[in-house]
Design a protein around this motif. Structure first.
Motif, PDB file in Angstrom:
ATOM      1  N   ASN A 153       0.829  -1.205   0.000  1.00 47.09           N
ATOM      2  CA  ASN A 153       0.000   0.000   0.000  1.00 47.09           C
ATOM      3  C   ASN A 153       0.862   1.253   0.000  1.00 47.09           C
ATOM      4  N   SER A 211       1.159   4.069  -3.060  1.00 47.11           N
ATOM      5  CA  SER A 211       0.886   5.489  -2.847  1.00 47.11           C
ATOM      6  C   SER A 211       2.085   6.350  -3.218  1.00 47.11           C
ATOM      7  N   CYS A 265      -1.887  10.571   7.902  1.00 48.97           N
ATOM      8  CA  CYS A 265      -3.236  10.646   7.337  1.00 48.97           C
ATOM      9  C   CYS A 265      -3.230  11.624   6.167  1.00 48.97           C
ATOM     10  N   GLY A 267     -12.558   2.087   9.907  1.00 51.99           N
ATOM     11  CA  GLY A 267     -12.310   2.724   8.622  1.00 51.99           C
ATOM     12  C   GLY A 267     -12.191   4.232   8.663  1.00 51.99           C
ATOM     13  N   ARG A 268     -11.869   4.811   9.862  1.00 51.38           N
ATOM     14  CA  ARG A 268     -11.723   6.273   9.928  1.00 51.38           C
ATOM     15  C   ARG A 268     -10.454   6.665  10.656  1.00 51.38           C
ATOM     16  N   PRO A 291     -12.549   9.212   6.303  1.00 50.21           N
ATOM     17  CA  PRO A 291     -12.577   7.785   5.974  1.00 50.21           C
ATOM     18  C   PRO A 291     -11.252   7.314   5.369  1.00 50.21           C
ATOM     19  N   ILE A 292     -10.826   6.108   5.759  1.00 46.04           N
ATOM     20  CA  ILE A 292      -9.628   5.482   5.184  1.00 46.04           C
ATOM     21  C   ILE A 292     -10.091   4.701   3.957  1.00 46.04           C
ATOM     22  N   GLY A 293      -9.377   4.859   2.845  1.00 47.42           N
ATOM     23  CA  GLY A 293      -9.778   4.192   1.608  1.00 47.42           C
ATOM     24  C   GLY A 293      -9.896   2.682   1.787  1.00 47.42           C
ATOM     25  N   TRP A 294     -10.907   2.074   1.145  1.00 49.49           N
ATOM     26  CA  TRP A 294     -11.103   0.624   1.261  1.00 49.49           C
ATOM     27  C   TRP A 294      -9.951  -0.119   0.590  1.00 49.49           C
ATOM     28  N   ARG A 295      -9.179   0.603  -0.244  1.00 46.03           N
ATOM     29  CA  ARG A 295      -8.042  -0.026  -0.915  1.00 46.03           C
ATOM     30  C   ARG A 295      -7.047  -0.615   0.100  1.00 46.03           C
ATOM     31  N   TYR A 296      -6.879   0.073   1.254  1.00 41.29           N
ATOM     32  CA  TYR A 296      -5.863  -0.386   2.219  1.00 41.29           C
ATOM     33  C   TYR A 296      -6.173  -1.772   2.782  1.00 41.29           C
ATOM     34  N   GLU A 312      -5.322   3.260 -10.234  1.00 39.70           N
ATOM     35  CA  GLU A 312      -5.421   4.626  -9.707  1.00 39.70           C
ATOM     36  C   GLU A 312      -4.799   5.667 -10.622  1.00 39.70           C
TER      37      GLU A 312
END
Ligand SMILES: [Zn+2]
Length: 254
Positions: free
Chosen positions: A18, A22, A37, A60-61, A68-73, A116
């Motif tokens: 991840n 990024s 963050c 998820g936050r 919100p933390i991306g669901w990708r992680y 992405e």
């Protein structure tokens, strides 16, 4: 026990992938600074950086700003954990396992970056092609010639498709990154399983593209990256390619 270990190792590796996904497209360092963050820039505490668990505990936050933390992680962490567990279940503790783990890790990070950013960095594919070529020969998984043919056939076919579609339709359906990605798949799988992987990628890619067009979620000119399908085809070919080819040949030759 080792099976659970492979799963946990995969989750930790997924967390690192991840970070790679990024930072590599921006050309940023993988090691500094530590994770923060993206919404409030507050550094992430080590106990909030535990793969899979932290996402569940934080629901998820971000702990600081509630962004919100991306669901990708968690998806990449879980996906990599499952791939590592599957690789261990199929291969056991052998040299080929290390090779397979490098391969699926590279496929995972390339998939995320292509989805992405619509690009596949040579900074990932080129060193992994070298690792696949040297590792295949060192572990005896492939002959050096088979691995080399895989690299040339994989890169060559995508190069020909790009040139062909440019000449015939004046469009580029794929990018240069797809050339090196196909070469990378060939380096690990050899030319036969590479061809199977390419075939599966085109099959699934065409089906998904048609579904997206039919449902109106993509227009005729929207780019649909091919890299994720190539990665999927490569992974299926790694885990089940020999069985698929045997089944296919039996069906035709009796
Ligand atoms: Zn925050």
């Amino acid at each position: 026990m080792i099976f659970a270990g492979a799963f946990l190792f995969g989750a930790v590796m997924g967390s690192f992938l991840n970070v790679c996904a990024s930072r590599l497209p921006r050309g940023a360092s993988l090691w500094r600074p530590g994770s923060a963050c993206p919404a409030c820039a507050h550094p992430i505490r080590w106990h909030d950086n535990v793969p899979l668990l932290s996402f569940l505990i934080l629901r998820g936050r971000c702990r600081d700003c509630r962004a919100p933390i991306g669901w990708r992680y968690p998806a990449v962490e879980l996906g990599t954990a499952l791939l590592f567990a599957l690789a261990y279940a199929q291969l056991g503790l052998r040299g080929e396992l290390a090779l397979a783990l490098v391969f699926v890790s590279a496929l995972m990070v390339v998939t995320v970056i292509d989805l992405e950013h619509q690009l596949i960095p040579d900074r990932i594919t080129l060193p992994v092609i070298a690792a696949g070529f040297l590792g295949s020969a060192a572990t005896g998984q492939l002959s050096w010639l088979d691995s080399l043919l895989g690299i040339l056939v994989g890169g060559g076919i995508i190069y020909a498709i790009i040139q062909g579609s440019r000449l015939v339709m004046g469009v580029e359906g794929m990018g240069g990154g797809d050339i090196t990605l196909a070469a990378m798949v060939g380096a690990f799988l050899g030319w036969k399983l590479l061809l199977l992987g390419l075939f599966l990628a085109v099959l699934v890619g065409a089906a998904v593209a048609m579904a997206l067009l039919a449902s109106g979620r993509k227009g005729g000119k929207d780019p649909i990256p091919f890299g994720p399908f190539l990665a999927l085809g490569g992974a299926v070919s790694l885990f089940w390619g020999k069985e698929i080819l045997q089944w296919y040949l039996k069906g035709f030759l009796g």
